[in-house]
Design a protein around this motif. Structure first.
Motif, PDB file in Angstrom:
ATOM      1  N   CYS A 306      50.103  41.770  34.482  1.00 42.94           N
ATOM      2  CA  CYS A 306      49.867  40.702  35.465  1.00 42.94           C
ATOM      3  C   CYS A 306      48.517  40.932  36.149  1.00 42.94           C
ATOM      4  N   THR A 308      45.017  41.608  37.609  1.00 40.93           N
ATOM      5  CA  THR A 308      43.876  42.383  37.117  1.00 40.93           C
ATOM      6  C   THR A 308      44.244  43.193  35.870  1.00 40.93           C
ATOM      7  N   SER A 309      45.458  43.724  35.847  1.00 40.35           N
ATOM      8  CA  SER A 309      45.887  44.505  34.673  1.00 40.35           C
ATOM      9  C   SER A 309      45.915  43.614  33.427  1.00 40.35           C
ATOM     10  N   ILE A 352      50.651  47.249  30.882  1.00 41.71           N
ATOM     11  CA  ILE A 352      49.613  47.805  31.760  1.00 41.71           C
ATOM     12  C   ILE A 352      49.948  47.472  33.205  1.00 41.71           C
ATOM     13  N   GLN A 354      48.866  49.024  37.334  1.00 42.25           N
ATOM     14  CA  GLN A 354      48.371  50.046  38.256  1.00 42.25           C
ATOM     15  C   GLN A 354      49.551  50.721  38.950  1.00 42.25           C
ATOM     16  N   SER A 355      50.391  49.898  39.585  1.00 38.84           N
ATOM     17  CA  SER A 355      51.481  50.445  40.400  1.00 38.84           C
ATOM     18  C   SER A 355      52.618  50.990  39.552  1.00 38.84           C
ATOM     19  N   GLY A 356      52.796  50.396  38.385  1.00 40.04           N
ATOM     20  CA  GLY A 356      53.953  50.759  37.563  1.00 40.04           C
ATOM     21  C   GLY A 356      55.238  50.190  38.138  1.00 40.04           C
ATOM     22  N   THR A 358      55.439  46.564  38.987  1.00 34.92           N
ATOM     23  CA  THR A 358      55.411  45.101  38.941  1.00 34.92           C
ATOM     24  C   THR A 358      56.659  44.581  38.218  1.00 34.92           C
ATOM     25  N   SER A 406      42.511  45.147  43.263  1.00 38.84           N
ATOM     26  CA  SER A 406      42.371  46.247  42.310  1.00 38.84           C
ATOM     27  C   SER A 406      40.928  46.374  41.820  1.00 38.84           C
ATOM     28  N   GLN A 413      41.802  51.582  33.576  1.00 38.90           N
ATOM     29  CA  GLN A 413      42.660  51.019  32.517  1.00 38.90           C
ATOM     30  C   GLN A 413      41.830  50.720  31.269  1.00 38.90           C
ATOM     31  N   LEU A 490      38.925  36.242  40.254  1.00 37.87           N
ATOM     32  CA  LEU A 490      40.142  36.680  40.955  1.00 37.87           C
ATOM     33  C   LEU A 490      39.769  37.500  42.197  1.00 37.87           C
ATOM     34  N   LYS A 491      38.792  38.415  42.020  1.00 35.98           N
ATOM     35  CA  LYS A 491      38.384  39.255  43.157  1.00 35.98           C
ATOM     36  C   LYS A 491      37.910  38.368  44.304  1.00 35.98           C
ATOM     37  N   GLU A 494      40.842  36.199  45.936  1.00 35.08           N
ATOM     38  CA  GLU A 494      41.922  36.883  46.651  1.00 35.08           C
ATOM     39  C   GLU A 494      41.472  37.520  47.961  1.00 35.08           C
ATOM     40  N   LYS A 609      50.285  44.785  47.506  1.00 36.44           N
ATOM     41  CA  LYS A 609      49.735  45.546  46.384  1.00 36.44           C
ATOM     42  C   LYS A 609      50.721  45.659  45.238  1.00 36.44           C
TER      43      LYS A 609
HETATM   44  C1  F6R Z   1      44.289  41.833  41.906  1.00 32.79           C
HETATM   45  C2  F6R Z   1      45.494  42.618  41.921  1.00 32.79           C
HETATM   46  C3  F6R Z   1      46.710  42.053  41.303  1.00 32.79           C
HETATM   47  C4  F6R Z   1      47.397  43.129  40.426  1.00 32.79           C
HETATM   48  C5  F6R Z   1      48.715  42.596  39.878  1.00 32.79           C
HETATM   49  C6  F6R Z   1      49.368  43.578  38.932  1.00 32.79           C
HETATM   50  O1  F6R Z   1      43.238  42.493  42.518  1.00 32.79           O
HETATM   51  O2  F6R Z   1      45.511  43.708  42.423  1.00 32.79           O
HETATM   52  O3  F6R Z   1      46.432  40.929  40.567  1.00 32.79           O
HETATM   53  O4  F6R Z   1      46.524  43.469  39.396  1.00 32.79           O
HETATM   54  O5  F6R Z   1      49.581  42.323  40.934  1.00 32.79           O
HETATM   55  O6  F6R Z   1      49.659  44.772  39.567  1.00 32.79           O
HETATM   56  P1  F6R Z   1      49.930  46.080  38.751  1.00 32.79           P
HETATM   57  O7  F6R Z   1      48.703  46.448  38.018  1.00 32.79           O
HETATM   58  O8  F6R Z   1      50.313  47.089  39.779  1.00 32.79           O
HETATM   59  O9  F6R Z   1      51.054  45.775  37.809  1.00 32.79           O
END
Ligand code: F6R
Length: 614
Positions: A306, A308-309, A352, A354-356, A358, A406, A413, A490-491, A494, A609
């Motif tokens: 989702c 940025t990932s 993919i 960041q947080s693991g 989502t 992000s 990534q 997106l950056k 948001e 986040k």
């Molecule tokens: C954009 C942003 C979000 C995340 C998205 C997925 O800057 O931070 O779009 O990329 O919510 O989150 P993760 O990567 O944690 O699954």
């Protein structure tokens, strides 16, 4: 998506809870609240707004307590106000509960409870839980933890819960399904958090609760974990928390986002560390070694993610298809999971995040596993749900990312995906050794090139002053720069709330070109690429309609530079690696525009986040 903190022990709970909430505020900041165990009573304090507002609100209250639960909310059901803030209390005021997740069948449960006379104080889905638990507790005359277990048997949805009871001061009951929760053990005391940030200052010995766990913590007592379904007792699995306190500080930067943008040379290096062996011509990603043959022989890769990932996934499509010659589909996890997709056993799904955490990405992973596909995870947060739900995977090692937007997670990534593509390509024999060497050489230079671009911060800040009053922006890119255009847009949207869209440059003339006038900033990624000449034509098309061009070009470019109103020059690299550097000026641009517009860049409105709800 809501942050949970809890503490029980012999220290003052309130300062620990407030500090913990501040560290978890990136998960939501619509309201905050705390419930404290005070003798045989529960002290409840909550308010709309940030954790700092809660702290101010509590400044003249009696906050003495050795146990408590605290919550920072990202609103799902019910507007962000004090009434809907957590904790929620049972009618007799003896049970307080906080929740991260969504109770999907809350309307049915609420109706039933109301018909039995329960009165609701809020519009949240969460409040049904506290009444349901109290109902069972009173009727069944069982211990509270058993009432919690029975109640959760009838709940559909996701939750991380912390529950405090006036009858049992110091005891906290926890439960988890679908939302993260970990317990840290100190000196006869327990710390609880949605992630390690509120815990790391006190202990590194933690247990990650698993779906279906109900746990009870109380000072001087052993942690007890049982399974929601069969009540079976489970042995806690203690692990080391992989996090440092220093990583959670701003380190002199005005915002976490800026700090994280500037951390990218290190984050990229860390994500490569120990994985490149140039002498032996191998890339080795320890986490996926066992699955590399499966990956090499995969029918196709399906990348799910989702935000940025997802954009990192789009970059990976170019990498895997170009050098490893494996067909790739990139899907929004939220769409993939609901469209009954064709998934074969010889497909490899790459998730993919960041947080693991989502929710949609995790659900897509579960779906793929049920269909028998191999699932590989790429994530940043060690021990997260994704890391535990996949067959294998690689951490990005970017360090905690706290700014809601992000930045360093994206470049880390892309770095890991590049290593993965290189490793598979070499083993498959789809990449000549000379090309492999060339890409590896360029990859090793990326951190230094990112550093070079960061030195342009003042120039980019200057350019950003021309954006302040804009209402729209268009980002264009071709090939590997197309996902970067999406990411740049997106950056900007948001954090600055300027409407921005990214397009493949050539698609502009199929519609978006109608938007171009002298007011429209068009940010064009025009670095050295096979399609450079085509990009030049696209720029001409914008100029002919009086659009304002802000270009990102390769150092030494004169053609596009002369055509542009503003131009940012970045160092040259091999085409496939361009996203790792071309995204940097766009991150800085969005950051400075947002700051100039007075926006809260680290906590943009309406966002959180970790999106652990659908
Ligand atoms: C954009 C942003 C979000 C995340 C998205 C997925 O800057 O931070 O779009 O990329 O919510 O989150 P993760 O990567 O944690 O699954």
């Amino acid at each position: 998506m809501c942050g949970i903190v809890a503490y029980t022990g012999s220290n003052e709970a309130y300062p620990i809870l407030i500090k913990g909430l501040k560290r978890l505020e990136y998960r939501g900041y619509d309201s905050a609240g705390v419930a404290l165990s005070q003798g045989n009573k529960i002290g409840l304090y909550k308010c709309r707004g940030r954790v700092a507002d809660l702290d101010l609100f509590c400044s003249d209250k009696d906050i003495k307590a050795c146990a408590g639960i605290a919550h920072t909310r990202w609103a799902t059901h019910g507007e962000p106000n004090t009434q809907n803030a957590h904790p929620h209390l049972s009618e007799d005021g003896k049970i307080a509960l906080i929740h991260n997740g969504i109770v999907e069948n809350y309307l049915v449960l609420k109706k039933e409870l109301m018909s039995r006379g329960y009165k609701f104080q809020s519009n949240t889905d969460t409040e049904v839980l506290v009444h349901l638990i109290q109902d069972i507790f009173v009727k069944e005359q069982v211990p509270l933890e058993e009432a919690v277990r029975i109640a959760l048997g009838g709940v559909v949805g996701t939750y991380a819960l912390a529950i405090l009871s006036a009858d049992n001061p110091g005891q906290i009951i926890l439960a988890k399904k679908g939302s993260p929760l970990l317990i840290g053990i100190g000196d006869n005391e327990y710390y609880v958090g949605s992630d390690g940030a509120p815990i790391v200052e006190y202990t590194k010995k933690v247990v990650y609760l698993e779906d279906g766990d109900v746990a009870v913590v109380a000072p001087q007592k052993k942690l007890v974990i049982r399974n929601i379904n069969d009540n079976a007792k489970k042995r806690p699995y203690w692990q080391k928390l992989e996090m440092n306190l220093e990583q959670l500080e701003k380190d002199g930067f005005e915002h976490y986002m800026l700090k994280e943008i500037f951390e990218q040379p290190k984050a990229i290096r860390d994500s490569m560390r120990g994985r490149l062996n140039v002498q032996k011509d191998v890339v080795s990603l320890g986490g996926i070694i066992e699955y590399e043959t499966k990956m090499m022989n995969a029918r196709r890769f399906i990348i799910v993610a989702c935000g940025t990932s997802y954009h990192a996934g789009l970059v990976a499509e170019y990498l895997f298809e170009n050098i490893a010659r494996i067909p790739v589909e990139v899907e929004y996890a939220s769409e993939f999971r609901y469209r009954n997709p064709l998934i074969y056993e010889d497909d490899v799904i790459i998730a993919i995040s960041q947080s693991g955490e989502t929710a949609d990405t995790i659900a897509a992973v579960e779906l793929a596993k049920r269909k028998g596909a191999t699932v590989i995870g790429i994530c940043n947060v060690v021990g997260s749900t994704l890391a535990r739900a996949t067959n294998a995977g690689s951490y990005t090692h970017a360090g905690p990312e706290i700014g809601v937007a992000s930045t360093k997670a994206f470049t880390a990534q892309v770095t890991v995906l590049t290593l993965m593509a290189l490793s598979i390509a070499r083993k498959k024999g789809t990449l000549a050794l000379s090309e492999y060497h060339q890409i590896i050489g360029c990859l090793e230079d990326i951190p230094e090139k990112v550093n070079e671009i960061l030195q342009l911060d003042d120039i980019i800040k200057d350019i950003s002053t021309h954006f302040v009053n804009k209402r729209n922006a268009i980002y264009l890119g071709r090939g590997v720069n197309y996902p970067v255009a999406l990411e740049g847009a997106l950056k900007l949207k948001e954090i600055s709330y300027i409407h921005a869209e990214g397009y493949p440059s050539a698609e502009m003339k199929h519609g978006p070109i109608a938007l171009i006038d002298e007011e429209m900033p068009v940010i064009v990624l025009a670095t050295e690429q096979e399609t450079y000449e085509k990009t030049v034509s696209n720029i001409q098309e914008v100029i002919a309609r009086k659009g304002r061009i802000i270009s990102i070009v390769t150092k030494g470019d004169t053609l596009v530079k002369e055509m542009s109103n503003y131009c940012i020059e970045i160092p040259a690299t091999t085409e496939l690696l361009t996203p790792l550097i071309s995204c940097i000026p766009l991150q800085l641009l969005a950051y400075h525009v947002a700051v100039l517009r007075g926006c809260n860049v680290d906590k943009p409105r309406n966002l959180a986040k970790s999106v652990s709800v659908e």
